[in-house]
Structure formats: C-alpha cells, structure tokens
Design a protein around this motif. Sequence first.
Motif, mmCIF file in Angstrom:
data_model
loop_
_atom_site.group_PDB
_atom_site.id
_atom_site.type_symbol
_atom_site.label_atom_id
_atom_site.label_comp_id
_atom_site.label_asym_id
_atom_site.label_seq_id
_atom_site.Cartn_x
_atom_site.Cartn_y
_atom_site.Cartn_z
ATOM 1 N N ILE A 168 0.847 -1.200 0.000
ATOM 2 C CA ILE A 168 0.000 0.000 0.000
ATOM 3 C C ILE A 168 0.880 1.247 0.000
ATOM 4 N N ILE A 169 0.580 2.199 -0.860
ATOM 5 C CA ILE A 169 1.339 3.453 -0.922
ATOM 6 C C ILE A 169 0.469 4.592 -0.402
ATOM 7 N N LYS A 186 -2.994 7.581 9.600
ATOM 8 C CA LYS A 186 -3.810 7.319 10.792
ATOM 9 C C LYS A 186 -5.001 6.421 10.493
ATOM 10 N N GLU A 187 -5.496 6.459 9.263
ATOM 11 C CA GLU A 187 -6.605 5.582 8.903
ATOM 12 C C GLU A 187 -6.166 4.118 8.977
ATOM 13 N N TYR A 188 -4.914 3.852 8.659
ATOM 14 C CA TYR A 188 -4.387 2.487 8.753
ATOM 15 C C TYR A 188 -4.037 2.150 10.198
ATOM 16 N N TRP A 189 -3.583 3.134 10.963
ATOM 17 C CA TRP A 189 -3.317 2.901 12.381
ATOM 18 C C TRP A 189 -4.556 2.376 13.084
ATOM 19 N N LYS A 190 -5.709 2.930 12.711
ATOM 20 C CA LYS A 190 -6.954 2.652 13.435
ATOM 21 C C LYS A 190 -7.724 1.450 12.867
ATOM 22 N N ASP A 210 -1.645 -8.863 14.762
ATOM 23 C CA ASP A 210 -2.500 -8.800 13.574
ATOM 24 C C ASP A 210 -1.748 -8.174 12.418
ATOM 25 N N CYS A 211 -1.531 -8.933 11.350
ATOM 26 C CA CYS A 211 -0.863 -8.424 10.152
ATOM 27 C C CYS A 211 -1.907 -8.262 9.054
ATOM 28 N N ARG A 212 -2.322 -7.036 8.792
ATOM 29 C CA ARG A 212 -3.332 -6.776 7.750
ATOM 30 C C ARG A 212 -2.762 -6.998 6.354
ATOM 31 N N GLU A 213 -1.446 -6.869 6.208
ATOM 32 C CA GLU A 213 -0.836 -7.080 4.895
ATOM 33 C C GLU A 213 -1.006 -8.530 4.455
#
Length: 240
Positions: A168-169, A186-190, A210-213
Amino acid sequence: MKVKKFHQFIVLEKGPVNTAIIDLLKGDVYQIGNEIIDEFLAGNHAEITDFMSMLVEEELCFDVDPGDWVPYITFEQIKDDSFHVQCEEDSDIETIRKLFWDYSASVSVSSPGEMDFERCRESVNCSGDFGKVTEDSYGFNKFYNSCWGKKIAVMKDGTVKPCIHSRIIIGNIFKDDLGMIVDQAKEYWKLTIDKVEKCKDCELRYACFDCREIALREKNSLYAANPYCKYNPYNGTWAE
C-alpha cells in the motif's frame, strides 16, 4: 462472609463460547467456557470447584467483603500524535529525520527491525500458544492495529507505506505534504482487530498480533480474518 473477586489487573474478554482471562501483571492468558465465568460472577463457587482451585493456585482472585467493588483495569484512548518512522535500508536517514523533525519534534526515526515478512507470517500462525501480553500492548491493540498502529515506513525513494513490507502506498515525503501523509496513515493505524471479520468476535483478539498485509495478500481484503489463525470463536475450538 468473604466473596472472591478477580484481581484488578485481570481483564475478561468474552467470545461467543469462551472467555479469555488476561492477566496483565504476569502476561498470562487463560481460556474458560463462558458458562463457568457466569457461575463465578454469580457467586456459585460450589458448582465450579476445579475452576476455583485454579484461580487460587494461579493467584487470579482474592477475598473481599460483600459489597466491595474491585474495579477492572480500563484504558484511556491514546491521544498524542507521536509515532515511529521505519526506514528502508540505504535510505537517506538524515534527510528523513529532518523532514519529520520539522513536522513534529516528538517523532522518532528508526531503522527497520529484523522481522521480515516471513517472520510476520509465522507470528500470525495462531495455534493457542500466545506470547506474553502486557497492559501496554493490550491497551494499544484496543485502539490501534497491533502492527501498523503509530507507525509509517519510508522507502529510500521517499514512498510512504503503513509498514516496510506493505504494498500500500500512502504518499511520498519528497512530493506530498507530510501533514496529509500522517493524516492518511492514521486511517491504517486505526484498522483495529474490532473491524476484522471473525476476529472482532474473538475473546483473544487484543492478545493477538495482527498483520493486515497478510490478509490483503491472501484474501484481497483489509478486513479479512487472519488466514493462518486456527481458532474458531463461534464454537470455541482450535483446528489441528
């Protein structure tokens, strides 16, 4: 007459079938059927003698006078905007440091750790053998993603990602406004575990890495459940 209460460093997280008893002092996690926890909270100790013996042996509860309130630990949302910046190998660390220092003096710039993507994959192979959980990590995971939270990664060409391994870029520090980059990060932080399929119903969710990637690569969704987790929170069983 005395009654038994959980120590105040104990957190209970109920799932559809089991309850996770998380000992934030020792970092231990126990899984108990919901019906047993309900009996304990109702004071029906004679019905759950084996469980009561375990509580005493593990020092998870203590005697108090009836009517005394023993509070559970609660966590305040982390409100500051400090975060860590990972840098790809051979990046211009000093230039990156200066850019972010000008943006916020609270930011620390660090080289990426030893964990590569395969080690991330190994870390999400949930089979019931949890590492130590701390009050800080437990509270952090309630409000932030355990991997992406409070972190961005900068590649040597200035590309910004949620983590060093992500595809993701978010932007580029040499082309885009840093404030805009941080706001988008911050959207990815949350993206907490409470927003993830299946995981949001699991009593162990705040103790997990938790690894979202991995979910994105394996399931093509940022909200897909960890494909390597062997626990079914809906029947309380672990797959072989």
